[in-house]
Design a protein around this motif. Structure first.
Motif, mmCIF file in Angstrom:
data_model
loop_
_atom_site.group_PDB
_atom_site.id
_atom_site.type_symbol
_atom_site.label_atom_id
_atom_site.label_comp_id
_atom_site.label_asym_id
_atom_site.label_seq_id
_atom_site.Cartn_x
_atom_site.Cartn_y
_atom_site.Cartn_z
ATOM 1 N N THR A 1 0.774 -1.196 -0.216
ATOM 2 C CA THR A 1 -0.056 -0.088 0.054
ATOM 3 C C THR A 1 1.117 1.103 -0.106
ATOM 4 O OG1 THR A 1 -0.122 0.136 2.549
ATOM 5 C CG2 THR A 1 -1.686 -1.180 1.439
ATOM 6 N N LYS A 2 0.343 2.437 -0.244
ATOM 7 C CA LYS A 2 1.107 3.599 -0.142
ATOM 8 C C LYS A 2 1.771 3.849 1.125
ATOM 9 C CE LYS A 2 -0.179 4.863 -4.587
ATOM 10 N NZ LYS A 2 0.425 3.737 -5.162
ATOM 11 N N LYS A 3 1.397 3.037 2.413
ATOM 12 C CA LYS A 3 2.022 3.504 3.431
ATOM 13 C C LYS A 3 2.747 2.125 3.871
ATOM 14 C CE LYS A 3 -1.594 6.389 5.212
ATOM 15 N NZ LYS A 3 -2.585 6.813 6.376
ATOM 16 N N ASN A 4 3.222 1.428 2.949
ATOM 17 C CA ASN A 4 4.255 0.437 3.048
ATOM 18 C C ASN A 4 3.555 -0.836 3.697
ATOM 19 O OD1 ASN A 4 6.209 1.576 1.298
ATOM 20 N ND2 ASN A 4 6.666 2.760 3.046
ATOM 21 N N ILE A 5 2.385 -1.387 3.475
ATOM 22 C CA ILE A 5 2.047 -2.435 4.378
ATOM 23 C C ILE A 5 1.694 -3.511 3.133
ATOM 24 C CG2 ILE A 5 0.014 -3.693 5.263
ATOM 25 C CD1 ILE A 5 1.521 -1.578 7.082
ATOM 26 N N THR A 6 2.288 -4.574 3.146
ATOM 27 C CA THR A 6 2.259 -5.828 2.391
ATOM 28 C C THR A 6 1.904 -6.911 2.795
ATOM 29 O OG1 THR A 6 3.666 -6.571 0.378
ATOM 30 C CG2 THR A 6 4.741 -6.286 2.511
ATOM 31 N N LEU A 7 1.651 -8.179 2.082
ATOM 32 C CA LEU A 7 1.635 -9.315 2.701
ATOM 33 C C LEU A 7 2.639 -9.811 3.569
ATOM 34 C CD1 LEU A 7 0.455 -11.155 -0.611
ATOM 35 C CD2 LEU A 7 -1.039 -10.173 1.121
ATOM 36 N N VAL B 1 0.375 -2.430 10.604
ATOM 37 C CA VAL B 1 -0.947 -1.786 10.229
ATOM 38 C C VAL B 1 -1.524 -0.857 10.936
ATOM 39 C CG1 VAL B 1 -3.512 -2.168 9.331
ATOM 40 C CG2 VAL B 1 -1.743 -3.943 8.911
ATOM 41 N N GLU B 2 -1.804 -0.812 12.267
ATOM 42 C CA GLU B 2 -2.181 -0.031 13.066
ATOM 43 C C GLU B 2 -1.075 1.294 13.087
ATOM 44 O OE1 GLU B 2 -4.593 -2.904 16.181
ATOM 45 O OE2 GLU B 2 -2.157 -2.035 16.835
ATOM 46 N N GLN B 3 0.136 0.916 13.066
ATOM 47 C CA GLN B 3 0.977 2.112 12.989
ATOM 48 C C GLN B 3 0.860 3.047 11.900
ATOM 49 O OE1 GLN B 3 5.024 0.270 13.641
ATOM 50 N NE2 GLN B 3 4.857 0.859 15.930
ATOM 51 N N ALA B 4 0.475 2.457 10.643
ATOM 52 C CA ALA B 4 0.463 3.065 9.388
ATOM 53 C C ALA B 4 -0.915 3.756 9.100
ATOM 54 C CB ALA B 4 0.654 2.000 8.397
ATOM 55 N N TYR B 5 -2.036 2.870 9.457
ATOM 56 C CA TYR B 5 -3.510 3.174 9.426
ATOM 57 C C TYR B 5 -4.299 3.908 10.654
ATOM 58 C CZ TYR B 5 -2.707 1.961 4.686
ATOM 59 O OH TYR B 5 -2.507 1.964 3.288
ATOM 60 N N GLY B 6 -3.765 3.389 11.764
ATOM 61 C CA GLY B 6 -4.358 3.777 13.208
ATOM 62 C C GLY B 6 -5.348 2.527 13.749
ATOM 63 N N LYS B 7 -6.280 2.836 14.523
ATOM 64 C CA LYS B 7 -7.086 2.069 15.208
ATOM 65 C C LYS B 7 -8.293 1.924 14.831
ATOM 66 C CE LYS B 7 -3.590 0.625 18.622
ATOM 67 N NZ LYS B 7 -3.492 0.487 20.193
ATOM 68 N N ASN B 8 -8.893 2.998 13.945
ATOM 69 C CA ASN B 8 -9.993 3.082 13.520
ATOM 70 C C ASN B 8 -10.522 2.200 12.454
ATOM 71 O OD1 ASN B 8 -10.359 5.464 15.284
ATOM 72 N ND2 ASN B 8 -9.776 6.793 13.797
ATOM 73 N N SER C 1 -15.420 -11.231 10.688
ATOM 74 C CA SER C 1 -15.188 -12.708 10.219
ATOM 75 C C SER C 1 -15.830 -12.821 9.100
ATOM 76 C CB SER C 1 -15.560 -13.604 11.403
ATOM 77 O OG SER C 1 -15.316 -14.744 11.300
ATOM 78 N N THR C 2 -15.257 -13.345 8.112
ATOM 79 C CA THR C 2 -15.963 -13.470 6.921
ATOM 80 C C THR C 2 -15.683 -14.970 6.370
ATOM 81 O OG1 THR C 2 -13.879 -13.192 5.442
ATOM 82 C CG2 THR C 2 -15.127 -11.237 6.018
ATOM 83 N N GLU C 3 -16.512 -15.728 5.598
ATOM 84 C CA GLU C 3 -16.603 -16.838 4.980
ATOM 85 C C GLU C 3 -15.447 -17.192 4.100
ATOM 86 O OE1 GLU C 3 -20.053 -18.836 3.143
ATOM 87 O OE2 GLU C 3 -21.174 -17.643 4.619
ATOM 88 N N ARG C 4 -15.176 -16.040 3.164
ATOM 89 C CA ARG C 4 -13.931 -16.451 2.342
ATOM 90 C C ARG C 4 -12.521 -16.069 2.717
ATOM 91 N NH1 ARG C 4 -14.432 -12.653 -3.289
ATOM 92 N NH2 ARG C 4 -12.577 -13.858 -4.399
ATOM 93 N N TYR C 5 -12.327 -15.278 3.711
ATOM 94 C CA TYR C 5 -11.130 -14.937 3.922
ATOM 95 C C TYR C 5 -10.713 -14.983 5.558
ATOM 96 C CZ TYR C 5 -10.692 -13.157 -0.479
ATOM 97 O OH TYR C 5 -10.709 -12.733 -1.737
ATOM 98 N N GLY C 6 -11.826 -15.381 6.509
ATOM 99 C CA GLY C 6 -11.578 -15.464 7.640
ATOM 100 C C GLY C 6 -11.626 -14.240 8.436
ATOM 101 N N ASP C 7 -10.745 -14.046 9.376
ATOM 102 C CA ASP C 7 -10.802 -12.720 10.115
ATOM 103 C C ASP C 7 -10.102 -11.352 9.317
ATOM 104 O OD1 ASP C 7 -12.034 -13.722 12.302
ATOM 105 O OD2 ASP C 7 -10.002 -14.255 13.304
ATOM 106 N N VAL C 8 -10.941 -10.174 9.192
ATOM 107 C CA VAL C 8 -10.470 -9.241 8.477
ATOM 108 C C VAL C 8 -10.401 -7.929 9.283
ATOM 109 C CG1 VAL C 8 -10.852 -10.070 6.321
ATOM 110 C CG2 VAL C 8 -12.499 -8.698 7.353
ATOM 111 N N ILE C 9 -9.566 -7.042 9.128
ATOM 112 C CA ILE C 9 -9.842 -5.660 9.436
ATOM 113 C C ILE C 9 -10.215 -4.641 8.385
ATOM 114 C CG2 ILE C 9 -8.670 -6.083 11.690
ATOM 115 C CD1 ILE C 9 -6.310 -4.390 10.447
ATOM 116 N N PHE D 1 -7.719 -5.914 5.359
ATOM 117 C CA PHE D 1 -6.672 -6.734 5.393
ATOM 118 C C PHE D 1 -7.026 -7.830 5.948
ATOM 119 C CE2 PHE D 1 -4.782 -2.158 6.049
ATOM 120 C CZ PHE D 1 -3.759 -2.281 4.923
ATOM 121 N N GLY D 2 -6.821 -8.851 5.391
ATOM 122 C CA GLY D 2 -7.034 -10.349 6.054
ATOM 123 C C GLY D 2 -6.034 -10.513 6.977
#
Length: 172
Positions: A104-110, A117-124, A129-137, A150-151
């Motif tokens: 991403t533009k804030k250097n988050i990758t697989l 992720v929280e340092q780059a984008y915060g905690k908002n 929980s999804t069927e396809r990818y499990g837990d996501v934020i 983000f899965g």
């Protein structure tokens, strides 16, 4: 039925309805905005003209649909970009792409951690929980109508999805 049983059944029904309502709100209620303006994955952003895909990633294959086009690297399980009306509406990074460091533009990758992720984008964000990818934020920017998802598996990013939620209904 006695009044006592009617009261007990009413309380049970009310409790079930409150629980269902809470769960719906938790998964669909508002999230505090996180600015996602000009963010994207790799060299692409949501809303960008379709022609940029071929410019930046000439090796992509294309699948023409009735209402959209899908561009993908190698197979449809790695890096996938969906367009509607010649504009990018969804970008998905599912697997590493050889010889590409896609972030991403804030250097988050697989493989990035939840802490990264929280340092780059915060905690908002909303946890789902999804069927396809499990837990996501899920982060949201209501000014740009974009969501960044983000899965997460073992507190590590295992998929990145960036899409326009007004123009594209992502199927989790």
């Amino acid at each position: 039925m006695t009044k006592k049983w009617v009261l007990i059944i009413s309380i049970i029904i009310l409790a079930v309805l409150l629980f269902v309502g809470f769960m719906w709100f938790k998964n669909n209620g508002p999230i505090k905005d996180t600015s996602l303006k000009d963010d994207g994955i790799g060299k692409l952003t949501v809303g960008m003209d379709e022609e940029h895909i071929r410019h930046y990633y000439p090796e992509f294959a294309i699948s023409h649909g009735k209402n959209n086009n899908t561009y993908y690297y190698n197979d449809e399980d790695s890096f996938v970009v969906t367009t509607q009306n010649k504009k990018i509406v969804c970008i998905e990074l599912r697997n590493e792409v050889p010889n590409q460091k896609l972030t991403t533009k804030k250097n988050i990758t697989l493989g990035s951690s939840l802490k990264d992720v929280e340092q780059a984008y915060g905690k908002n964000y909303r946890k789902k929980s999804t069927e396809r990818y499990g837990d996501v934020i899920e982060f949201q920017d209501s000014k740009t109508n974009q969501k960044l998802v983000f899965g997460m598996f073992d507190n590590k990013v295992n998929i990145i999805i960036f899409y326009d939620y007004e123009k594209f209904e992502y199927q989790f």
